[in-house]
Design a protein around this motif. Sequence first.
Motif, PDB file in Angstrom:
ATOM      1  N   MET A   1      74.998  16.585  -1.413  1.00 52.66           N
ATOM      2  CA  MET A   1      75.739  15.560  -1.767  1.00 52.66           C
ATOM      3  C   MET A   1      75.031  14.510  -1.261  1.00 52.66           C
ATOM      4  O   MET A   1      74.872  13.182  -1.696  1.00 52.66           O
ATOM      5  CB  MET A   1      76.903  15.310  -0.886  1.00 52.66           C
ATOM      6  N   GLU A   2      75.093  14.148   0.302  1.00 53.73           N
ATOM      7  CA  GLU A   2      73.744  13.327   0.563  1.00 53.73           C
ATOM      8  C   GLU A   2      72.982  12.989   0.558  1.00 53.73           C
ATOM      9  O   GLU A   2      72.235  11.869   0.054  1.00 53.73           O
ATOM     10  CB  GLU A   2      73.911  13.755   2.123  1.00 53.73           C
ATOM     11  N   GLU A   3      71.783  13.971  -0.373  1.00 57.01           N
ATOM     12  CA  GLU A   3      70.634  13.609  -1.068  1.00 57.01           C
ATOM     13  C   GLU A   3      70.830  13.645  -2.135  1.00 57.01           C
ATOM     14  O   GLU A   3      70.357  12.208  -2.708  1.00 57.01           O
ATOM     15  CB  GLU A   3      70.382  14.483  -1.197  1.00 57.01           C
ATOM     16  N   GLY A   4      72.082  13.750  -3.214  1.00 60.10           N
ATOM     17  CA  GLY A   4      72.181  13.333  -4.116  1.00 60.10           C
ATOM     18  C   GLY A   4      73.026  12.120  -4.626  1.00 60.10           C
ATOM     19  O   GLY A   4      72.730  11.242  -5.686  1.00 60.10           O
ATOM     20  N   LEU A   5      74.136  11.705  -4.042  1.00 62.19           N
ATOM     21  CA  LEU A   5      75.065  11.087  -4.868  1.00 62.19           C
ATOM     22  C   LEU A   5      74.565   9.287  -3.946  1.00 62.19           C
ATOM     23  O   LEU A   5      74.655   8.784  -5.402  1.00 62.19           O
ATOM     24  CB  LEU A   5      76.275  10.877  -3.486  1.00 62.19           C
ATOM     25  N   GLY A   6      73.706   9.137  -3.032  1.00 58.43           N
ATOM     26  CA  GLY A   6      73.218   8.137  -3.330  1.00 58.43           C
ATOM     27  C   GLY A   6      72.547   7.423  -4.414  1.00 58.43           C
ATOM     28  O   GLY A   6      72.542   6.268  -4.851  1.00 58.43           O
ATOM     29  N   ALA A   7      71.167   8.388  -4.589  1.00 58.82           N
ATOM     30  CA  ALA A   7      71.033   7.634  -5.683  1.00 58.82           C
ATOM     31  C   ALA A   7      71.407   8.318  -7.034  1.00 58.82           C
ATOM     32  O   ALA A   7      71.379   7.431  -7.740  1.00 58.82           O
ATOM     33  CB  ALA A   7      69.372   9.298  -5.910  1.00 58.82           C
ATOM     34  N   LEU A   8      72.462   8.984  -7.110  1.00 61.23           N
ATOM     35  CA  LEU A   8      73.554   8.602  -8.619  1.00 61.23           C
ATOM     36  C   LEU A   8      73.919   7.690  -8.729  1.00 61.23           C
ATOM     37  O   LEU A   8      73.977   6.885  -9.655  1.00 61.23           O
ATOM     38  CB  LEU A   8      74.402  10.363  -8.464  1.00 61.23           C
TER      39      LEU A   8
END
Length: 385
Positions: free
Chosen positions: A343-350
């Motif tokens: 979630m840390e890796e993907g939510l910001g970019a999403l």
Amino acid sequence: MPSTFQQGSFLNRISIRRNQVVSMTDHSTELPDFVVFQNKVSDRLAGIVPGNGRSEGVLSVAWFRKLLDVFLCCETEFKVVVLMGCDPAQLSKAPMDRVLQEYMDRVVKALDICNAVTHAVDLVRHWQQLAEIGVEALRQRPIGEGHVRRAKKALNSLLTSMNFDDEDKINAKSADRTWSFSRRGTTAMAVAPSRNRSSFRSLSFPFSKSWSSAKQIQLMSANLVVPRGGDAGSLALPVYVMSNIMVFTMWALVAAFPCQDRCGLPAHLPIGKQMGWAEPIFVMQEKIGEEWKKQDRKMMNGGLLEESQRLEKVAVVLAEYDFSTENEMAEKVAELAEICEKMEEGLGALQQGVREVFHRLAKSRTEVLNHVDQIGKLSASTSQK
């Protein structure tokens, strides 16, 4: 439709339907642009259908990032066809004036949904932070009662937030017909104190109390009609294609994230089955429907996002467990840490992707309206002469 997706047979069907589109619209002078646009849409959508060796599943953060990328690419190609690849005068004539106005109305609703999803991602990131507190506390060595209390407090706050909902928005009668997002019947968690409910609501409900994400989707899909006759070879066709892509993207986002008032979210979208690009959307809709059925017909308020579902399941186990030794439940703690890392890796970019969709749609809407306005002024000037 079969639950499995066979890439070879699917691409064969796309090829057949592309030939059908060509035979239906070979009288149109804009035929090459229309067909190329539909072919690109088919290929891009087929490229994100889960399965066939792809590691990410439908409704995962990674899959949504790909879906938004596909949407942005299709939107760029759509604008080229509508604004650059046709006679501008067509945009102000019937039926394009009506079709384009309906598309602009959908864009406005999509902008609202993008705002709602952006706030919803903030809420999901809040859940992630609470889970990380629990992981940090349970990884302490030696672990003491204070660490366990801190972890359980964070995990119970997480579960309370995930299951918070306005009871007056729950329509039990629609449960069998729609995707009803209601409070779970049973769960081992603390009930949120009234003083904390406003903080949960402020994260998940950024709009007025009457605003409904499900209603927005219903309105966006209400008048989606396949162009027929002469309209099948006109600009109405790419507008119809892009409208379906936009509605599907917004529908999937609302299903996955805790947007405001999803009671009544339709289980299926009215997409023209004869279109080649529609098949991958049908496949993805079916897979999303399968995820819904797995929730024993009690939809999580947290939505269908894969990481959110896993987060809740592990948090429930850890919040209930009585830690008496350091090594107990180490596997579950490691799983929770792994979910938080994803979630840390993907939510910001999403979230950045959702913002990009918002800005792109707002800009394109302004460009189309300005384009039509200039055409109107030019026509008026010419008629006066």
